[in-house]
Design a protein around this motif. Structure first.
Motif, PDB file in Angstrom:
ATOM      1  N   VAL A 175       0.867  -1.180   0.000  1.00  0.00           N
ATOM      2  CA  VAL A 175       0.000   0.000   0.000  1.00  0.00           C
ATOM      3  C   VAL A 175       0.900   1.225   0.000  1.00  0.00           C
ATOM      4  CG1 VAL A 175      -1.856   1.230   1.173  1.00  0.00           C
ATOM      5  CG2 VAL A 175      -1.775  -1.279   1.267  1.00  0.00           C
ATOM      6  N   GLU A 176       1.022   1.867  -1.145  1.00  0.00           N
ATOM      7  CA  GLU A 176       1.887   3.040  -1.271  1.00  0.00           C
ATOM      8  C   GLU A 176       1.149   4.338  -0.992  1.00  0.00           C
ATOM      9  OE1 GLU A 176       3.770   2.846  -5.060  1.00  0.00           O
ATOM     10  OE2 GLU A 176       4.898   1.015  -4.566  1.00  0.00           O
ATOM     11  N   ARG A 177      -0.178   4.272  -1.016  1.00  0.00           N
ATOM     12  CA  ARG A 177      -0.993   5.430  -0.642  1.00  0.00           C
ATOM     13  C   ARG A 177      -2.338   4.918  -0.153  1.00  0.00           C
ATOM     14  NH1 ARG A 177      -4.775   6.805  -4.540  1.00  0.00           N
ATOM     15  NH2 ARG A 177      -4.545   5.756  -6.555  1.00  0.00           N
ATOM     16  N   LEU A 178      -3.028   5.722   0.610  1.00  0.00           N
ATOM     17  CA  LEU A 178      -4.346   5.321   1.089  1.00  0.00           C
ATOM     18  C   LEU A 178      -5.304   5.214  -0.097  1.00  0.00           C
ATOM     19  CD1 LEU A 178      -4.602   7.522   4.311  1.00  0.00           C
ATOM     20  CD2 LEU A 178      -4.153   5.056   4.163  1.00  0.00           C
ATOM     21  N   PRO A 179      -6.115   4.170  -0.155  1.00  0.00           N
ATOM     22  CA  PRO A 179      -6.954   3.942  -1.337  1.00  0.00           C
ATOM     23  C   PRO A 179      -7.991   5.033  -1.555  1.00  0.00           C
ATOM     24  CG  PRO A 179      -7.508   2.410   0.423  1.00  0.00           C
ATOM     25  CD  PRO A 179      -6.270   3.108   0.854  1.00  0.00           C
ATOM     26  N   ASP A 180      -8.290   5.274  -2.811  1.00  0.00           N
ATOM     27  CA  ASP A 180      -9.295   6.259  -3.191  1.00  0.00           C
ATOM     28  C   ASP A 180     -10.648   5.574  -3.262  1.00  0.00           C
ATOM     29  OD1 ASP A 180     -10.535   8.542  -3.987  1.00  0.00           O
ATOM     30  OD2 ASP A 180      -9.852   8.450  -6.070  1.00  0.00           O
ATOM     31  N   ALA A 181     -11.150   5.182  -2.090  1.00  0.00           N
ATOM     32  CA  ALA A 181     -12.423   4.467  -1.984  1.00  0.00           C
ATOM     33  C   ALA A 181     -13.392   5.310  -1.152  1.00  0.00           C
ATOM     34  CB  ALA A 181     -12.196   3.111  -1.338  1.00  0.00           C
ATOM     35  N   PRO A 182     -14.696   5.033  -1.259  1.00  0.00           N
ATOM     36  CA  PRO A 182     -15.674   5.856  -0.538  1.00  0.00           C
ATOM     37  C   PRO A 182     -15.495   5.864   0.978  1.00  0.00           C
ATOM     38  CG  PRO A 182     -16.763   4.572  -2.241  1.00  0.00           C
ATOM     39  CD  PRO A 182     -15.349   4.060  -2.153  1.00  0.00           C
ATOM     40  N   LEU A 183     -15.067   4.720   1.546  1.00  0.00           N
ATOM     41  CA  LEU A 183     -14.918   4.639   3.000  1.00  0.00           C
ATOM     42  C   LEU A 183     -13.660   3.853   3.323  1.00  0.00           C
ATOM     43  CD1 LEU A 183     -15.814   5.076   5.884  1.00  0.00           C
ATOM     44  CD2 LEU A 183     -17.465   3.218   5.631  1.00  0.00           C
ATOM     45  N   VAL A 184     -12.700   4.520   3.952  1.00  0.00           N
ATOM     46  CA  VAL A 184     -11.411   3.918   4.292  1.00  0.00           C
ATOM     47  C   VAL A 184     -11.130   4.176   5.769  1.00  0.00           C
ATOM     48  CG1 VAL A 184      -8.912   3.993   3.894  1.00  0.00           C
ATOM     49  CG2 VAL A 184     -10.502   4.209   1.953  1.00  0.00           C
ATOM     50  N   VAL A 185     -10.640   3.153   6.469  1.00  0.00           N
ATOM     51  CA  VAL A 185     -10.195   3.313   7.849  1.00  0.00           C
ATOM     52  C   VAL A 185      -8.698   3.055   7.879  1.00  0.00           C
ATOM     53  CG1 VAL A 185     -10.513   2.647  10.252  1.00  0.00           C
ATOM     54  CG2 VAL A 185     -12.440   2.505   8.664  1.00  0.00           C
ATOM     55  N   ASN A 186      -7.960   4.052   8.318  1.00  0.00           N
ATOM     56  CA  ASN A 186      -6.502   4.018   8.310  1.00  0.00           C
ATOM     57  C   ASN A 186      -5.979   3.537   9.655  1.00  0.00           C
ATOM     58  OD1 ASN A 186      -3.746   4.574   8.120  1.00  0.00           O
ATOM     59  ND2 ASN A 186      -4.036   6.755   8.545  1.00  0.00           N
ATOM     60  N   CYS A 187      -5.516   2.279   9.684  1.00  0.00           N
ATOM     61  CA  CYS A 187      -4.957   1.684  10.898  1.00  0.00           C
ATOM     62  C   CYS A 187      -3.520   1.252  10.625  1.00  0.00           C
ATOM     63  CB  CYS A 187      -5.789   0.478  11.324  1.00  0.00           C
ATOM     64  SG  CYS A 187      -7.531   0.821  11.660  1.00  0.00           S
ATOM     65  N   THR A 188      -2.750   2.125  10.012  1.00  0.00           N
ATOM     66  CA  THR A 188      -1.433   1.755   9.496  1.00  0.00           C
ATOM     67  C   THR A 188      -0.295   1.906  10.500  1.00  0.00           C
ATOM     68  OG1 THR A 188      -1.236   3.977   8.524  1.00  0.00           O
ATOM     69  CG2 THR A 188      -2.031   2.216   7.101  1.00  0.00           C
ATOM     70  N   GLY A 189      -0.569   2.353  11.710  1.00  0.00           N
ATOM     71  CA  GLY A 189       0.492   2.433  12.708  1.00  0.00           C
ATOM     72  C   GLY A 189       1.640   3.311  12.251  1.00  0.00           C
ATOM     73  N   LEU A 190       2.834   2.759  12.278  1.00  0.00           N
ATOM     74  CA  LEU A 190       4.009   3.519  11.890  1.00  0.00           C
ATOM     75  C   LEU A 190       3.943   3.976  10.435  1.00  0.00           C
ATOM     76  CD1 LEU A 190       6.620   4.474  13.236  1.00  0.00           C
ATOM     77  CD2 LEU A 190       7.734   2.401  12.380  1.00  0.00           C
ATOM     78  N   GLY A 191       3.254   3.210   9.601  1.00  0.00           N
ATOM     79  CA  GLY A 191       3.113   3.575   8.190  1.00  0.00           C
ATOM     80  C   GLY A 191       2.386   4.877   7.967  1.00  0.00           C
ATOM     81  N   ALA A 192       1.607   5.333   8.965  1.00  0.00           N
ATOM     82  CA  ALA A 192       0.881   6.592   8.820  1.00  0.00           C
ATOM     83  C   ALA A 192       1.821   7.774   8.647  1.00  0.00           C
ATOM     84  CB  ALA A 192      -0.028   6.814  10.025  1.00  0.00           C
ATOM     85  N   ARG A 193       3.050   7.621   9.105  1.00  0.00           N
ATOM     86  CA  ARG A 193       4.029   8.711   8.954  1.00  0.00           C
ATOM     87  C   ARG A 193       4.179   9.101   7.488  1.00  0.00           C
ATOM     88  NH1 ARG A 193       8.262  11.049  11.775  1.00  0.00           N
ATOM     89  NH2 ARG A 193      10.008  11.748  10.474  1.00  0.00           N
ATOM     90  N   HIS A 194       4.139   8.126   6.599  1.00  0.00           N
ATOM     91  CA  HIS A 194       4.335   8.397   5.178  1.00  0.00           C
ATOM     92  C   HIS A 194       3.018   8.399   4.404  1.00  0.00           C
ATOM     93  CE1 HIS A 194       8.591   7.994   5.965  1.00  0.00           C
ATOM     94  NE2 HIS A 194       8.371   6.809   6.518  1.00  0.00           N
ATOM     95  N   LEU A 195       2.053   7.582   4.811  1.00  0.00           N
ATOM     96  CA  LEU A 195       0.821   7.455   4.043  1.00  0.00           C
ATOM     97  C   LEU A 195      -0.121   8.631   4.231  1.00  0.00           C
ATOM     98  CD1 LEU A 195       0.046   3.651   4.493  1.00  0.00           C
ATOM     99  CD2 LEU A 195       0.696   4.803   2.380  1.00  0.00           C
ATOM    100  N   VAL A 196      -0.130   9.246   5.413  1.00  0.00           N
ATOM    101  CA  VAL A 196      -1.103  10.327   5.633  1.00  0.00           C
ATOM    102  C   VAL A 196      -0.746  11.615   4.861  1.00  0.00           C
ATOM    103  CG1 VAL A 196      -2.168  11.778   7.412  1.00  0.00           C
ATOM    104  CG2 VAL A 196      -1.921   9.319   7.807  1.00  0.00           C
ATOM    105  N   PRO A 197       0.471  12.178   4.948  1.00  0.00           N
ATOM    106  CA  PRO A 197       1.562  11.828   5.872  1.00  0.00           C
ATOM    107  C   PRO A 197       1.403  12.551   7.202  1.00  0.00           C
ATOM    108  CG  PRO A 197       2.306  13.523   4.358  1.00  0.00           C
ATOM    109  CD  PRO A 197       0.871  13.218   3.978  1.00  0.00           C
ATOM    110  N   ASP A 198       1.960  11.929   8.269  1.00  0.00           N
ATOM    111  CA  ASP A 198       1.883  12.510   9.616  1.00  0.00           C
ATOM    112  C   ASP A 198       3.268  12.437  10.253  1.00  0.00           C
ATOM    113  OD1 ASP A 198       1.445  13.268  12.210  1.00  0.00           O
ATOM    114  OD2 ASP A 198      -0.348  12.034  12.492  1.00  0.00           O
ATOM    115  N   PRO A 199       4.033  13.536  10.220  1.00  0.00           N
ATOM    116  CA  PRO A 199       5.395  13.515  10.767  1.00  0.00           C
ATOM    117  C   PRO A 199       5.443  13.361  12.282  1.00  0.00           C
ATOM    118  CG  PRO A 199       4.772  15.744  10.127  1.00  0.00           C
ATOM    119  CD  PRO A 199       3.684  14.845   9.635  1.00  0.00           C
ATOM    120  N   GLN A 200       4.287  13.433  12.966  1.00  0.00           N
ATOM    121  CA  GLN A 200       4.273  13.236  14.421  1.00  0.00           C
ATOM    122  C   GLN A 200       4.430  11.769  14.813  1.00  0.00           C
ATOM    123  OE1 GLN A 200       1.705  15.676  16.991  1.00  0.00           O
ATOM    124  NE2 GLN A 200       0.613  16.213  15.117  1.00  0.00           N
TER     125      GLN A 200
END
Length: 307
Positions: A146-171
């Motif tokens: 998963v290189e980016r969060l899917p472009d779907a109608p309803l997505v739940v992001n539970c990516t843990g450390l991966g959220a740093r790059h996928l969101v992206p969230d530098p926190q």
């Protein structure tokens, strides 16, 4: 299969969230880079206890909701991997805890610290059981990059450390945990020493596969290779509590990266510019198991709320 929810992330947070959604009647797919047994969740010590997690004002409710689920799951310990075990939080005091502590059955203060009978989870067994429960509810697990969060109608992001790059969230930052598994010389109770606030601490958890010794909390360290010197210090620290641990045969070494978020856990609903719903559920640090079901219930409610 058709699906109206994609949950990204297949660790304990992603699986519990997917189960709550699937058992409410939603069609759910979990997208994950690796199966749960190979995830950070599988490395966790598995003791229920709010540890290194914020925000404090929300953690108590999430943790207690999860505690109630684990108490039920402990009735089928061999199947679920959840059992109730007695142990000691050395040096801990009731006045150092939040209001949630008053609702933990049997939590009591003594001269050595706090004693309690808490859920202790064999994570590999539990994660396998979570996957089976999801599939029985009609959900599916897909291993994929998963290189980016899917472009779907309803997505739940539970990516843990991966959220740093996928969101992206530098926190979101890694906090490295190293553990050692040894043959259990007959120890039945878990133990933690809370006075250790630095990078190394002392704890051990009796699991069916051996005695799990810990550990470390090395901030911003993403190295997954076990360090022999650190392993030696872990064994020596635990042996100060139970000398027989020093001679126990080493069965293996484990390293996991806790997904800590500077601003605390993020459970939040977001409407994107193209009208899709994105719910975030990540940043649980070292207490993902402790708050998994409470966060899953809240994230699922956000996901299914009217737009």
């Amino acid at each position: 299969m058709s699906s109206d929810v994609i949950v990204v992330g297949g660790g304990v947070i992603g699986l519990t969230t997917a189960i709550v959604l699937a058992e409410s009647g939603r069609q759910v797919r979990v997208w994950c880079r690796e199966r749960a047994r190979d995830s950070t969740s599988a490395v966790a010590g598995g003791l229920w206890w709010p540890y290194r997690i914020e925000p404090e004002e929300r953690v108590g409710d999430w943790a207690l909701a999860s505690l109630r689920v684990y108490e039920e799951l402990a009735l089928k310990a061999e199947e679920t991997g959840v059992r109730l075990a007695e142990g000691l939080h050395a040096g801990a005091r009731l006045d150092g805890l939040g209001p949630w502590a008053a609702q933990v059955p049997g939590l009591r203060e003594g001269p050595e610290g706090l004693r309690a009978r808490l859920p202790l989870i064999d994570m590999p067994t539990h994660l396998d059981w979570l996957e089976r429960r999801l599939i029985e509810a009609g959900g599916a697990v897909e291993v994929r990059d998963v290189e980016r969060l899917p472009d779907a109608p309803l997505v739940v992001n539970c990516t843990g450390l991966g959220a740093r790059h996928l969101v992206p969230d530098p926190q979101v930052r890694p906090v490295r945990g190293q553990l050692v598994v040894v043959e259990n010389p007959g120890i039945r109770e878990w133990y933690t020493a809370v006075e250790d606030a630095g990078e190394e601490s002392t704890y051990f958890m009796p699991q069916p596969y051996g005695l799990l010794l810990g550990g470390t909390a090395q901030e911003d360290d993403g190295n997954l290779t076990p360090d022999p010197a650190t392993a030696g210090r872990i064994i020596a620290g635990c042996a100060r509590i139970h000398p027989e641990i020093a001679d126990a045969r080493v069965l293996g070494h484990r390293v996991g990266l806790r997904p800590v978020r500077d601003a605390g856990v993020r459970v939040e609903r977001q409407l994107t510019s193209n009208g899709r719903v994105l719910v975030h559920n990540y940043g649980h640090g070292g207490a993902g198991v402790t708050v998994a079901w409470g966060c899953a219930q809240e994230a699922a409610a956000l996901a299914t709320a009217p737009s």
